[in-house]
Design a protein around this motif. Structure first.
Motif, mmCIF file in Angstrom:
data_model
loop_
_atom_site.group_PDB
_atom_site.id
_atom_site.type_symbol
_atom_site.label_atom_id
_atom_site.label_comp_id
_atom_site.label_asym_id
_atom_site.label_seq_id
_atom_site.Cartn_x
_atom_site.Cartn_y
_atom_site.Cartn_z
ATOM 1 N N ALA A 41 0.819 -1.184 0.074
ATOM 2 C CA ALA A 41 -0.103 -0.176 0.005
ATOM 3 C C ALA A 41 0.859 1.271 -0.110
ATOM 4 O O ALA A 41 0.481 2.137 -0.620
ATOM 5 C CB ALA A 41 -1.018 -0.059 1.236
ATOM 6 N N LEU A 74 -0.426 -2.177 -6.414
ATOM 7 C CA LEU A 74 -1.706 -2.538 -6.086
ATOM 8 C C LEU A 74 -1.707 -4.181 -6.717
ATOM 9 O O LEU A 74 -2.544 -4.766 -5.802
ATOM 10 C CB LEU A 74 -2.350 -1.999 -7.227
ATOM 11 C CG LEU A 74 -3.872 -2.193 -7.278
ATOM 12 C CD1 LEU A 74 -4.726 -1.764 -5.949
ATOM 13 C CD2 LEU A 74 -4.873 -1.576 -8.642
ATOM 14 N N MET A 105 -0.659 -5.729 -3.463
ATOM 15 C CA MET A 105 -1.658 -5.597 -2.607
ATOM 16 C C MET A 105 -2.695 -6.531 -2.753
ATOM 17 O O MET A 105 -3.279 -7.169 -1.704
ATOM 18 C CB MET A 105 -2.038 -4.373 -2.295
ATOM 19 C CG MET A 105 -2.756 -3.952 -1.113
ATOM 20 S SD MET A 105 -3.122 -2.151 -1.257
ATOM 21 C CE MET A 105 -4.631 -2.262 -2.550
ATOM 22 N N ALA A 162 -1.543 3.784 2.089
ATOM 23 C CA ALA A 162 -2.153 4.069 1.044
ATOM 24 C C ALA A 162 -2.455 5.481 0.876
ATOM 25 O O ALA A 162 -1.983 6.528 -0.289
ATOM 26 C CB ALA A 162 -3.043 3.079 0.491
ATOM 27 N N HIS A 173 -1.821 6.904 -3.043
ATOM 28 C CA HIS A 173 -2.179 6.256 -4.135
ATOM 29 C C HIS A 173 -3.493 5.972 -4.222
ATOM 30 O O HIS A 173 -4.099 5.029 -3.441
ATOM 31 C CB HIS A 173 -1.218 4.706 -3.885
ATOM 32 C CG HIS A 173 0.206 4.783 -3.632
ATOM 33 N ND1 HIS A 173 1.022 5.514 -4.705
ATOM 34 C CD2 HIS A 173 1.182 4.416 -2.743
ATOM 35 C CE1 HIS A 173 2.358 5.314 -4.403
ATOM 36 N NE2 HIS A 173 2.244 4.937 -3.332
ATOM 37 N N CYS A 179 -4.978 1.837 -4.820
ATOM 38 C CA CYS A 179 -5.082 1.280 -3.538
ATOM 39 C C CYS A 179 -5.828 1.620 -2.708
ATOM 40 O O CYS A 179 -6.530 0.980 -1.908
ATOM 41 C CB CYS A 179 -3.286 1.546 -2.962
ATOM 42 S SG CYS A 179 -2.060 0.701 -4.083
#
Length: 225
Positions: free
Chosen positions: A92, A97, A100, A124, A129, A132
């Motif tokens: 994250a 992604l 994750m 995140a 991001h 995410c």
């Protein structure tokens, strides 16, 4: 082992893998490798590899590079760059992604805490991001208002870092802008971005307008008669 059957023409079966990733070693490729079988992973010299499983086979490790996962020859990688005890948090934070999503699919908790009390969603949001953040907000009970050891929430972090799109996502998904950290600051207090401040204030104003009044029409009737 692959080396023992390479000349037989029969590809070996994949090794038995651990059911869930624990710590993840981040290593750098020493040489280029081109996959010889469908379960292997191709990579270039210098690539960063996330090694998930070293136990099942000491010669062929399971690793991830970019958005691909597969087996790699262990003698093609150098000393580890770092060891990650909380792989989902690290993915994250880095905005990885695909990795994750793999962690989540293998049962890693989407709301687990690291040593500082941060959730993956916090990291995140801290890094901005958006993809995410969206993925983590789709989890059941995504702990959007979870506070870390200093009292910061994901909204505190996103606001302080100036990530407007993340702030908007958090507010749309139930982030409470009135929460204060241990210094007594709200997310709005930490923001240096006027657009974020306006966004938080507008959300609060909308909430106040939509909140039902505690008075009924009968309270305004004149019963002096």
């Amino acid at each position: 082992m692959k080396s023992a059957t390479a000349g037989s023409g029969v590809p070996p079966g994949p090794p038995k893998l651990a059911p869930k990733p624990g710590s993840v070693k981040v290593m750098r490729a020493l040489y280029k490798y081109v996959a010889q079988y469908p379960d292997e992973l191709s990579f270039q010299e210098g690539d960063i590899l996330y090694v998930i499983d070293q136990v099942s086979d000491p010669n062929w490790w399971k690793a991830r590079c970019g958005n691909q996962t597969g087996l790699i020859p262990s003698n093609y990688v150098g000393d580890q760059v770092e060891e990650v005890q909380t792989p989902l948090h690290e993915a994250a934070r880095r905005g990885n992604l695909n990795f994750m999503q793999e962690c989540l699919s293998q049962g890693v908790s989407g709301t687990g805490l690291d040593h500082a009390g941060n959730t993956p969603l916090y990291w995140a949001c801290h890094a901005g991001h958006v993809d995410c953040v969206k993925e983590l907000l789709m989890l059941p009970n995504p702990a959007v208002n979870a506070q870390n050891k200093i009292g910061d929430t994901p909204l505190h972090s996103a606001a302080s870092k100036g990530h407007l799109a993340v702030v908007e996502l958090l507010l749309e998904n139930g982030a409470d802008s009135s929460i204060r950290n241990k210094d007594g600051d709200t997310a709005e207090n930490l923001s240096m971005n006027s657009a974020i401040t306006n966004c938080i204030q507008q959300k609060r104003a909308n909430f106040m307008q939509q909140r039902p009044s505690s008075y009924s029409l009968e309270d305004y009737e004149d019963d002096s008669d």
